[in-house]
Design a protein around this motif. Structure first.
Motif, PDB file in Angstrom:
ATOM      1  N   PRO A  56       0.670  -1.298  -0.030  1.00  0.00           N
ATOM      2  CA  PRO A  56      -0.184   0.149  -0.028  1.00  0.00           C
ATOM      3  C   PRO A  56       0.985   1.160  -0.171  1.00  0.00           C
ATOM      4  O   PRO A  56       1.845   1.210   0.480  1.00  0.00           O
ATOM      5  CB  PRO A  56      -0.958  -0.098   1.391  1.00  0.00           C
ATOM      6  N   SER A  57       0.297   2.377  -0.397  1.00  0.00           N
ATOM      7  CA  SER A  57       0.817   3.676  -0.562  1.00  0.00           C
ATOM      8  C   SER A  57      -0.196   4.812  -0.736  1.00  0.00           C
ATOM      9  O   SER A  57      -0.936   4.581  -1.450  1.00  0.00           O
ATOM     10  CB  SER A  57       2.026   3.607  -1.532  1.00  0.00           C
ATOM     11  N   ARG A  59       1.139   8.632  -0.363  1.00  0.00           N
ATOM     12  CA  ARG A  59       2.134   9.620  -0.922  1.00  0.00           C
ATOM     13  C   ARG A  59       2.656   9.383  -2.120  1.00  0.00           C
ATOM     14  O   ARG A  59       2.898  10.039  -3.289  1.00  0.00           O
ATOM     15  CB  ARG A  59       2.961  10.069   0.277  1.00  0.00           C
ATOM     16  N   THR A  60       3.515   8.076  -2.015  1.00  0.00           N
ATOM     17  CA  THR A  60       4.561   7.793  -2.990  1.00  0.00           C
ATOM     18  C   THR A  60       3.684   7.421  -4.547  1.00  0.00           C
ATOM     19  O   THR A  60       4.059   7.996  -5.491  1.00  0.00           O
ATOM     20  CB  THR A  60       5.378   6.560  -2.703  1.00  0.00           C
ATOM     21  N   ARG A 109       6.967  -0.657  -5.952  1.00  0.00           N
ATOM     22  CA  ARG A 109       7.029  -0.724  -4.286  1.00  0.00           C
ATOM     23  C   ARG A 109       6.770  -2.226  -4.103  1.00  0.00           C
ATOM     24  O   ARG A 109       5.727  -2.777  -4.814  1.00  0.00           O
ATOM     25  CB  ARG A 109       6.200  -0.131  -3.612  1.00  0.00           C
ATOM     26  N   HIS A 137      14.188   3.289   0.250  1.00  0.00           N
ATOM     27  CA  HIS A 137      13.273   4.452  -0.374  1.00  0.00           C
ATOM     28  C   HIS A 137      13.842   5.551  -0.845  1.00  0.00           C
ATOM     29  O   HIS A 137      13.729   6.431  -0.181  1.00  0.00           O
ATOM     30  CB  HIS A 137      12.242   4.511   0.739  1.00  0.00           C
ATOM     31  N   GLN A 140      12.136   8.906  -1.059  1.00  0.00           N
ATOM     32  CA  GLN A 140      11.675   9.560  -0.038  1.00  0.00           C
ATOM     33  C   GLN A 140      12.844  10.387   0.601  1.00  0.00           C
ATOM     34  O   GLN A 140      12.785  11.461   0.978  1.00  0.00           O
ATOM     35  CB  GLN A 140      11.193   8.575   0.888  1.00  0.00           C
ATOM     36  N   PRO A 264       8.237  11.079   7.260  1.00  0.00           N
ATOM     37  CA  PRO A 264       7.960  10.606   5.863  1.00  0.00           C
ATOM     38  C   PRO A 264       6.360  10.416   5.679  1.00  0.00           C
ATOM     39  O   PRO A 264       6.071  10.303   4.606  1.00  0.00           O
ATOM     40  CB  PRO A 264       8.851   9.550   5.798  1.00  0.00           C
ATOM     41  N   GLY A 265       5.754  10.194   6.753  1.00  0.00           N
ATOM     42  CA  GLY A 265       4.073   9.673   6.684  1.00  0.00           C
ATOM     43  C   GLY A 265       4.307   8.137   6.546  1.00  0.00           C
ATOM     44  O   GLY A 265       5.185   7.607   5.893  1.00  0.00           O
ATOM     45  N   PRO A 266       3.218   7.483   6.655  1.00  0.00           N
ATOM     46  CA  PRO A 266       2.107   8.016   7.389  1.00  0.00           C
ATOM     47  C   PRO A 266       2.306   8.272   8.844  1.00  0.00           C
ATOM     48  O   PRO A 266       3.081   7.482   9.387  1.00  0.00           O
ATOM     49  CB  PRO A 266       0.948   7.007   7.076  1.00  0.00           C
TER      50      PRO A 266
HETATM   51  N1   CP Z   1       6.228   7.968   2.860  1.00  0.00           N
HETATM   52  C1   CP Z   1       5.896   6.950   2.171  1.00  0.00           C
HETATM   53  O1   CP Z   1       6.584   6.086   1.583  1.00  0.00           O
HETATM   54  O2   CP Z   1       4.418   7.107   2.195  1.00  0.00           O
HETATM   55  P1   CP Z   1       3.368   6.181   1.344  1.00  0.00           P
HETATM   56  O3   CP Z   1       3.657   4.660   1.951  1.00  0.00           O
HETATM   57  O4   CP Z   1       2.115   6.770   1.556  1.00  0.00           O
HETATM   58  O5   CP Z   1       3.573   6.194   0.027  1.00  0.00           O
END
Ligand code: CP
Length: 309
Positions: A56-57, A59-60, A109, A137, A140, A264-266
């Protein structure tokens, strides 16, 4: 200015300081494009990018899609639940099929470290690592270093504290490679189970007391506890983790006035970071997300341009 000749971006460990700086400088130029009325450039017109996310993602994935659209590429998104991976097709066969459909760039990913390298060695298409297990990553860390350079004007000589689950963090590994190559000093902070002294071999300092870095750090980068990659408990409870390592209001008040608060989130609000601190003016968490778009435009532009060289 350097001649960029890499079709893939798999790991920052293999990049030179000049190559990393070149990506950041190219991203700065693309960030300018984002301020214009017409935000699209024709650099990747006629090219096809496949966003292939086996994990899952938010942002990326979205920022790679937007970056490709801004560069005028065509974009296809694949998720594991709707692909034939669920029927037992291998990663290699899936990727060869994507290439047979004339994909030019595959953004991958994957939960397995080495998955992006595996494809990069087998495909003529550009392969961009959007996170492979606990390995790296790269985009990031590039957007993190871009944000620090933009906000503080430099990276050389800065003290960056990376706090949390380092052991399982691909973000930490990529940040360590990028920041050390660009002259920053790094302290890793967290419980000894998640920040073993082994990391000192990479050229960073390790501490198990957050108090050691609060007054000295120019940047604090907070990482989430990655339950999805942990097969056992590494600390007694989330409450204890927050008590010992969370960026509470009291701890944030001890930071330098211009220290950056990054994530970096989440985010897990109330665990690694106090909710009000995450939303405060000292937090650059959403600036990181914005900068991710320019950084990913730069990476796609450079890697796609190097194909066939
Ligand atoms: N920072 C980051 O990789 O967030 P996602 O998992 O939402 O892509």
């Amino acid at each position: 200015m350097i001649a960029w000749n890499r079709k893939d971006l798999v790991a920052l460990e293999e990049l030179t300081p000049a190559e990393i700086t070149h990506i950041l400088d190219t991203a700065a130029a693309f960030k300018q494009v984002g301020t214009r009325d017409i935000k699209k450039v024709p650099s990747l017109r006629g090219k096809t990018l496949v966003n292939f996310f086996v994990e899952p993602s938010t942002r990326t994935r979205i920022s790679f899609e937007l970056a490709a659209v801004r560069l005028s590429a065509d974009v296809v998104n694949i998720s594991v639940s709707t692909s034939s991976l669920t029927k037992g097709e291998t990663l290699k066969d899936t990727a060869l099929n994507l290439q047979a459909l004339h994909s030019d760039i595959i953004v991958l990913r994957h939960s397995s470290a080495g998955a992006a390298q595996f494809l990069a060695e087998r495909l003529a298409a550009s392969v961009i690592n959007a996170g492979d297990g606990s390995h790296e990553h790269p985009t990031q860390a590039l957007l993190d270093t871009f944000t620090i350079r933009e906000k503080l004007g430099k990276l050389e000589g800065l003290h960056v504290a990376i706090i949390g689950d380092i052991l399982f963090s691909r973000v930490a590994r990529s940040n360590i490679h990028a920041l050390l190559k660009l002259g920053a000093r790094i302290t890793l902070v967290g419980p000894s189970t998640l920040v073993p002294r082994e990391f000192e071999k990479m050229g960073v300092a390790v501490t198990h007391r957050i108090d050691d870095i609060l007054e000295d750090a120019d940047v604090v980068n907070l990482l989430r506890i990655q339950h999805e990659r942990q097969r056992q408990e590494y600390f007694p409870s989330l409450g204890e983790y927050t008590a010992l390592f969370g960026l509470t209001k009291e701890r944030a008040a001890r930071l330098k006035p211009n220290a950056l608060i990054m994530h970096p989130g989440p985010i897990n609000r109330g665990v690694e970071i106090d909710s009000d601190i995450a939303d405060s003016g000292r937090s650059v968490i959403l600036d990181q997300v914005t900068n991710g778009l320019a950084v990913r435009m730069a990476v796609l532009y450079l890697c796609a341009g190097a194909r066939g060289k």
